[in-house]
Structures are given as structure tokens and as C-alpha cells.
Design an enzyme around this catalytic site. Sequence first.
Site, PDB file in Angstrom:
ATOM      1  N   ILE A 141       0.845  -1.187   0.000  1.00 47.23           N
ATOM      2  CA  ILE A 141       0.000   0.000   0.000  1.00 47.23           C
ATOM      3  C   ILE A 141       0.888   1.248   0.000  1.00 47.23           C
ATOM      4  O   ILE A 141       0.564   2.245  -0.640  1.00 47.23           O
ATOM      5  CB  ILE A 141      -0.918   0.009   1.247  1.00 47.23           C
ATOM      6  CG1 ILE A 141      -1.654  -1.324   1.394  1.00 47.23           C
ATOM      7  CG2 ILE A 141      -1.896   1.164   1.190  1.00 47.23           C
ATOM      8  CD1 ILE A 141      -2.531  -1.705   0.252  1.00 47.23           C
ATOM      9  N   ASN A 197       5.293   2.007  14.149  1.00 50.34           N
ATOM     10  CA  ASN A 197       5.541   1.177  12.980  1.00 50.34           C
ATOM     11  C   ASN A 197       6.938   1.495  12.457  1.00 50.34           C
ATOM     12  O   ASN A 197       7.114   2.404  11.655  1.00 50.34           O
ATOM     13  CB  ASN A 197       4.465   1.472  11.924  1.00 50.34           C
ATOM     14  CG  ASN A 197       4.644   0.639  10.677  1.00 50.34           C
ATOM     15  OD1 ASN A 197       5.559  -0.166  10.579  1.00 50.34           O
ATOM     16  ND2 ASN A 197       3.774   0.850   9.715  1.00 50.34           N
ATOM     17  N   CYS A 200       7.677  -1.015   8.331  1.00 47.53           N
ATOM     18  CA  CYS A 200       6.935  -1.118   7.077  1.00 47.53           C
ATOM     19  C   CYS A 200       7.893  -1.432   5.943  1.00 47.53           C
ATOM     20  O   CYS A 200       8.835  -0.683   5.706  1.00 47.53           O
ATOM     21  CB  CYS A 200       6.174   0.163   6.760  1.00 47.53           C
ATOM     22  SG  CYS A 200       5.245   0.003   5.220  1.00 47.53           S
ATOM     23  N   LYS A 235       6.304  -2.139  16.929  1.00 49.51           N
ATOM     24  CA  LYS A 235       6.023  -3.276  16.043  1.00 49.51           C
ATOM     25  C   LYS A 235       7.304  -3.725  15.351  1.00 49.51           C
ATOM     26  O   LYS A 235       7.952  -2.928  14.672  1.00 49.51           O
ATOM     27  CB  LYS A 235       4.965  -2.862  15.013  1.00 49.51           C
ATOM     28  CG  LYS A 235       4.418  -4.007  14.173  1.00 49.51           C
ATOM     29  CD  LYS A 235       3.155  -3.561  13.436  1.00 49.51           C
ATOM     30  CE  LYS A 235       2.560  -4.658  12.596  1.00 49.51           C
ATOM     31  NZ  LYS A 235       1.288  -4.253  11.992  1.00 49.51           N
ATOM     32  N   THR A 263       4.886  -7.534   8.073  1.00 49.67           N
ATOM     33  CA  THR A 263       4.919  -8.476   6.943  1.00 49.67           C
ATOM     34  C   THR A 263       6.350  -8.821   6.541  1.00 49.67           C
ATOM     35  O   THR A 263       7.286  -8.083   6.808  1.00 49.67           O
ATOM     36  CB  THR A 263       4.198  -7.867   5.730  1.00 49.67           C
ATOM     37  OG1 THR A 263       4.772  -6.583   5.485  1.00 49.67           O
ATOM     38  CG2 THR A 263       2.733  -7.729   5.986  1.00 49.67           C
ATOM     39  N   GLY A 287      -0.791 -13.344   6.201  1.00 46.35           N
ATOM     40  CA  GLY A 287      -1.712 -14.463   6.091  1.00 46.35           C
ATOM     41  C   GLY A 287      -1.123 -15.731   6.695  1.00 46.35           C
ATOM     42  O   GLY A 287      -0.001 -15.718   7.218  1.00 46.35           O
ATOM     43  N   THR A 336      -5.003 -10.210   8.088  1.00 46.46           N
ATOM     44  CA  THR A 336      -5.466 -10.672   6.783  1.00 46.46           C
ATOM     45  C   THR A 336      -6.753 -11.493   6.865  1.00 46.46           C
ATOM     46  O   THR A 336      -7.586 -11.417   5.966  1.00 46.46           O
ATOM     47  CB  THR A 336      -4.349 -11.497   6.132  1.00 46.46           C
ATOM     48  OG1 THR A 336      -3.163 -10.691   6.106  1.00 46.46           O
ATOM     49  CG2 THR A 336      -4.697 -11.910   4.725  1.00 46.46           C
TER      50      THR A 336
END
Lengths: 388, 285
Positions: A141, A197, A200, A235, A263, A287, A336
Site C-alpha cells: 500500500i 511502525n 513497514c 512493532k 509483513t 496471512g 489478513t
Amino acid sequence: MKRRRSVVTTGRTARDAYSGPPRLGLRAPRTRPSPALEAARTESPAAPVAAARAAAPGEPGVDPSSVDLSVDLAPRRPGALVLQNPVLVASGTFGYGIEYGEVVDVERLGAICCKGTTLKPRAGNEPPRVTETPGGMLNSIGLQNPGVDAVIERYAPLWATWRVPVIVNVAGESIDDYVSVVRRLEGVPGITGIELNISCPNVGKGGLQFAVDRDAAASVTAAVRRATELPLIVKLSPNVTDIRPIARAIEDAGADAISAINTLSGMAIERRTGKPLLGNVYGGLSGPAVRPVGLRIVYEVAQVVDIPIVAIGGIASLDDALDYLAAGAVAVQVGTAIFADPEVPLRIADGLRRYCAERGLASHLPLVGTALPARPNRPSAKGVEYRP
Amino acid sequence: MRLLDAELVETREILPAQWLQRYRAPWLAAGARAGQFVHVRTPDYSGLVLRRPISINTIDRAAGEITLHFRIAGKGTELLASARPGDSVPMLGPLGRPFEVDPRTHHVLLIAGGVGIAGVRSLADESLEAGRQVTLLFGSASAAEVYPSSLLPDEVEYVVATEDGSLGQPGRVTELVPAYEAWADQAFACGPRPMLAALAHIASGRLERMGVARLGRKRGGGRPIPLGSAQARRRSWLQVSMEQHMGCAVGACLGCVVWGVEGPLRVCREGPVFAAEEIAWEEPA
């Protein structure tokens, strides 16, 4: 060894994880679990009643409504970030909490982590931005968001009316960025906490560069800690060789809790054209595919820090959440899985309540850390020397 | 927007690898408008983590039924095609913003490329119901993929173009448009992005070509209509239904973005229908 109170990471604070005496835990279950509890965990959920009997002979299951699932994510700041249940929604998958409002009872969630917020508005990356991969999805994103001022103006008044705490996920390109964003969030009604964060994978500058370096992670955490009294969650990124020194440095720099994982960096090819599929070429994998990686990282981090750990990574059912609790997390974030079924977080919370009730547990905390070894385990990154 | 199970009533392969499925879903049939879509979770879920966005093909309010028309493009649609009558399929919807037809419009031009027919099909019904005249221009690679006219209402004028010339006009569907642009009060299109870009190019030069002054208030008069509002879309000659890889379909994940002239637009929330002027088109090839 006495723990330094300084927020600056030095050689002595980031000491080797598996030498020296075990650290004093703020959380109780750092010992081997009782055999009965272990038996209850390994029992299949298809036979919960039988498992409960095995776990607590003679002790009847308690009423699910009397199970207290509340969890304090900032024990150093009493009452600042106490969640009604340990199931949160992960940043970037639940927008600002209003998008799913028509189909999910938002107020019953443990907490909401909102979309990554930066100082200035960001337009995000080139589309396409998401694609499905085996057992997971890639996204890039690129931190599209309207900027911190717009977030405060548009969403905070609504959040202030909610019972569910909202944790703002903060991203930036430099330490100054992070500090400016956090300063603006300080004292705004409706904002209960900060999730920093620093991991990222989808932006050029900033982001990941803070999460892969121990000193950088400590500096940004310390700077933000000085700037705010809000509960601070940091995170972590899985895209590192050894997570333990980074986690330790973040704890020493004053974080109230750690969330892991962000991720994993990945990519996909458009078969028809033979070119990268995502507009940004690289994307972050999430996921069920990343669940074993997340488990490993939570397990490693839980052995070296005393602050609460919030697990993220492929959680789609109660079983997944229980695995993460066993690995040492006190709470979980669902990400997810929401896309396929927006009701998953509430189902996990309800399932956990029933699971505890059937085993005669008054809280889910006895389930935390049952997989952790009595002594710090060998690291997953073999052969990597990590000298303070 | 609701999250419920729809029961599959009928399923058939109307074209090679293209399926038409009829579902009993009263809540969708009651609330959905032409141009909206549903986010479908495939019956067998193993290994798939995302739902599939599919346009609502037709809406039967009296029977409480909707139909979906989709092409098998991967594992998810393959599993959906293997669903049998009686199966229940979880659907989130109706989602997105619908086509906006100007109340003064009498002549409606629909332009569809291949399976893009599913995006504009329900607007044919809606327009006929409102007493408008409808012409459907359809383009595909060959006669084998031409949408059967038996599935269209009789009142629709149906014009076909095939790229290999095996049926109808040889060439692309966009080449048919100049013959109808003067007749059409408004046009609505769905298909591959290059087709939509070519149509947007035609639409942008349309008024000058036809020597018609821009209707409405004088320049600078009145309050400006914000781009992207329903009112602005109603005034637009060309509206397009776009597709993009999608995550959540409710606007939370920002995954299904296309670039608009004023910044990123979410296909699931601001779309899937956009006025052609809202999109930052690439130059047509």
C-alpha cells in the site's frame, strides 16, 4: 546484574540472551507448565469437554461470562491500556474502525490499531497493490493516509465515543517525523495508545531501516518515549537475522509492549507479461503462510523481554491464537483473516472465553508462555554471533 | 452492506470458462443497484485468503434473486464455478457506488468488452424499466465469446464487434462508438482498461466534435460541483466500471486503488463506477 534505567542502549543492556541468570519476569508464567495444562493444550478442540476434565479433575468448568479476558498492555502505566479481551485488529486491515462498522460489532474488539499514520498525507504506492499468494497475500500500500492532522480531526472525535480503545499506528521517515506525529496525538481524546511502525517494508525511506538496526530501533523508541506519556507499543519486523537484540533494545528504550510481526518482504510475477505484478515490485507477505515465522519470532522475543508481547501473523482461528499465547504472547492481532471473514476477531475472543471456561481457568493468562523453555533456548539464527 | 449466505439456485456455463449463477439473496436483491458488486467467499476455502469481487449481473427484486456472471481466472473462480445448486455461498454486499443516470437521459449507450458485460448488464434492465432506450455495444476476440442475445431483454439493440471478424463488425468495440455518440445521452462502459482509456479519449473530445456548447450554468456561475460526487457523475457523459486487485472491499485496506486526477481512488468505495473525468488515464495506444 542490575538493570539500567537509562533509555539509551549500551553494550551492557543488550547482553547475550542465553548467558547469565534469567531475568526477572513481570509476567508470571515463565516456568514450565503443569503437565495437566499441557495435556489440555494438546487435546484436540473437537473434544473440549473431555480435555477440560483431563485438565482439572473434579473441578467443574466455570461460566464463560465469568472468565476475565482483560489484559494490560502497559503494566508500567496502570490503567492506561487495559483491553477487555486480548484480540485486536491489526493495522492496515481495519482502516480507521468505521469501514467495517456495518458488519462487525466494533465495540466488542480488544482494541483497534488504525492504518499507519504519517506527519504529512501520503498517496501511497503505484497500483496494483495487493495480490493473493499461496496461503497468504502480498500488499504494498505504501502507507497511504491523510496525515496525522486529518486523522485527529476526522476520526478521533468518533473514537472518543467508543468503549474500544484505538491505538494509532505511527510511521515516519525520520526520528523527527515520529516525534512530531506522537506529539500531536498526545492528549487527544479518543487516542489510547501508540503503535510505533518501524517495520513497514513498502516505503523507500524510513520504515524498515529502523527495525533492522538495534541502535536505530532504540533511538527512535527512546525519542518517542520522551515525547509522550501514551502507552507505546513497538512493532517488529521479521526481516532481520536475529530479533533478540533489537527486542531487548526496544524494551530498554522504554517501550510498554512489543507487537510482532510485520509483513515479510516478498514479490509476485504477472505470468502473462513476465513482469513484476505489484506496482511497487516488492510487497509484504501476510496471512497463514507467515504464521510459523511469527510464532518463532514471538517465541524468541518472549525469552529476552519482560514487557507484554502482542502477536501478529496469520491468525485466523482460536487454535492459531492459542499457539501464539503458548509461544509467549499475552494478546493477538488479527489481520489478513478479516478480509475473508470480518467476524474472525470476535469469534476468536468468544472461543477463547469458552476455552478458558471449559478448563476452569478464570483468565487466559495461565495459557501464556507454556511453550517457553525453563532456560533461554538456542537461537534460531545459528552461527550468528551477537556480541553486545 | 451485509454479510450473509446466499443459496445457489442455478449454475451454468454460458460461454467457454464463463459461468452464470443465480442466487437466492433477498437482502441483495432488495438493496442493490446497477453497477454495485458483491465480495464472494468461495465455497472451498483451502489455501485462499481473499474473497472475490464480482459484479451483480442482474437483479430480480420480485423473486429475491440475483445473478453473477464471471470468468474463471484462477483458483477462486474455479472453486466458485464448481459450486452446486443448494450450496450456500457467503457474500458481503451490496458494495460500491452504482451508475448514476441523469433523469433527462432517454438514450442509454452501454459498451462492454468481453466479460465486462457483467458490469453493465443490470443497467440495461434498470434503464428499460425507467422507459429509456438502450443500445448495447459488445466486443470480444471471436464469435465463440460473444454474449448470447437470448440472455438480453428483447428491447435492447445489440451490436457486436469481434476482433477476428467472425461475427458482427470486424474490429474493436471502441470503433463502433463514434456512430452512436451523437445518439447517446449518456454512455456506460465496463471492460479492460485499454478499452476504457480509449473510450475516455473519445468522450473528452465529444462536445467539440459535435459542435455543442456545454450545457448547464455559465462558466463560473453557481456553486462548483465537486468531482466524484453523485451529481457530478450524473452530469458526466461517460461512466466506467473499473476493476482492480481487491483486499477488503469495504475501503479499509486501500489495496484496490486506481489513480484519479485528484489522487488515489478506492475502486471498492469511491467506485467501481467512476465518471471518466475522475480517472488519470494513460494515453491511448
